[in-house]
Motif scaffolding. Structure first.
Motif: not given
Length: 300
Positions: A114-119
């Motif tokens: 995910c580009p926001c949460c890095e998950t």
């Protein structure tokens, strides 16, 4: 080989190794089921080797010389278009002449970060299309060839839901996403593409929607949790059509400005050319007068 054909784009897929009756998506986005058709015994109308029209009653193809025989056993290749039985090594259907050319189906999609949460995001189906969703922030990653289809299907689903009275319609607000926010203190997060890790560009969908999406020109578009709904609302509100008309008007005005500018430049060139010619004639006259004066001085 067990083939299934897409009813929309007619792409073929070999489902021999897939779980029977399992769902999968065609490359055009149509949902398909891994259930091969039931075969029927059809009269031979085509050569199964080259696809040429077969002469009735002929034992050999007049075009390529291959043998022409009817197929009536259960274990043969079944045409996904007309359901006619064919021999297992046939290249063309003996009944309808369609070529057997199955496409490769990518059953596994690699999970991206995910580009926001890095998950890691998980693959899910939205409106019959495969996207990746973050379980934490509920953002969606849609590949380049999926994004516009996703918007179209989400809009269609919203129209159908509204027609059936199924709950509230999609959000219709758009406008400036930073309205009422101090522009000097507003925080803008630039995100990286989950596929290539390059910084994505922030774009206002259709330039006037007020829905700012993150796009990688090569790989896809990132949508925050409510942005797909807001895009559908923008289209349903009629403002998308208005925006399209405005863009056409702006392009026409730009074309006219460019034409006027070109005419002005051409006019300037003609004026400068005329002044240059006038200056040349005046120079020639002055030269002639000076020569005449010199001759007169010699005669005095």
């Amino acid at each position: 080989m067990k083939l299934v054909a897409c009813p929309d784009c007619h792409a073929q897929y070999d489902v021999s190794s897939m779980v029977p009756d399992s769902d999968f998506d065609c490359r055009c986005g149509t949902a398909l089921v891994a259930t091969p058709p039931v075969g029927v015994d059809a009269p031979v109308q085509r050569c199964s080797s080259c696809g040429a029209v077969a002469i009735e009653g002929a034992d050999f193809c007049a075009y390529c010389g291959s043998g022409i025989v009817p197929v009536d056993h259960v274990g043969s290749l079944i045409c996904p278009e007309c359901m006619a039985r064919n021999v297992d090594d046939a290249r063309f259907c003996l009944a309808c002449g369609v070529a057997f050319a199955p496409s490769t189906h990518e059953s596994q999609v690699s999970e991206l970060q995910c580009p926001c949460c890095e998950t890691l995001m998980f693959v899910r189906e939205v409106a019959g299309l495969l996207v990746q969703e973050c379980a934490k922030c509920r953002g969606l990653w849609a590949e380049t060839d999926v994004f516009e289809s996703l918007v179209q299907r989400a809009t269609t689903a919203a129209i159908e839901r509204n027609a059936q009275g199924g709950g509230d319609g999609p959000r219709l607000e758009g406008g400036n996403p930073f309205e009422g926010v101090d522009p000097f203190n507003a925080r803008i997060d630039y995100r990286r593409c989950p596929s290539c890790d390059s910084m994505m560009a922030r774009r206002n969908y259709q330039k006037r929607s007020g829905v700012i999406v993150d796009q990688c020109r090569t790989h896809g578009t990132w949508l925050d949790a409510d942005e797909l709904e807001r895009i559908a609302g923008f289209i349903l509100s009629g403002r998308a059509a208005d925006a399209a008309r405005i863009e056409v008007q702006l392009k026409e005005e730009e074309r006219r400005r460019a034409a006027r500018s070109a005419m002005h430049v051409a006019s300037q060139v003609r004026v400068e050319a005329g002044e240059s010619l006038f200056s040349t004639n005046r120079s020639d006259k002055s030269t002639a007068e000076s020569v005449l004066g010199f001759l007169i001085s010699l005669l005095d």
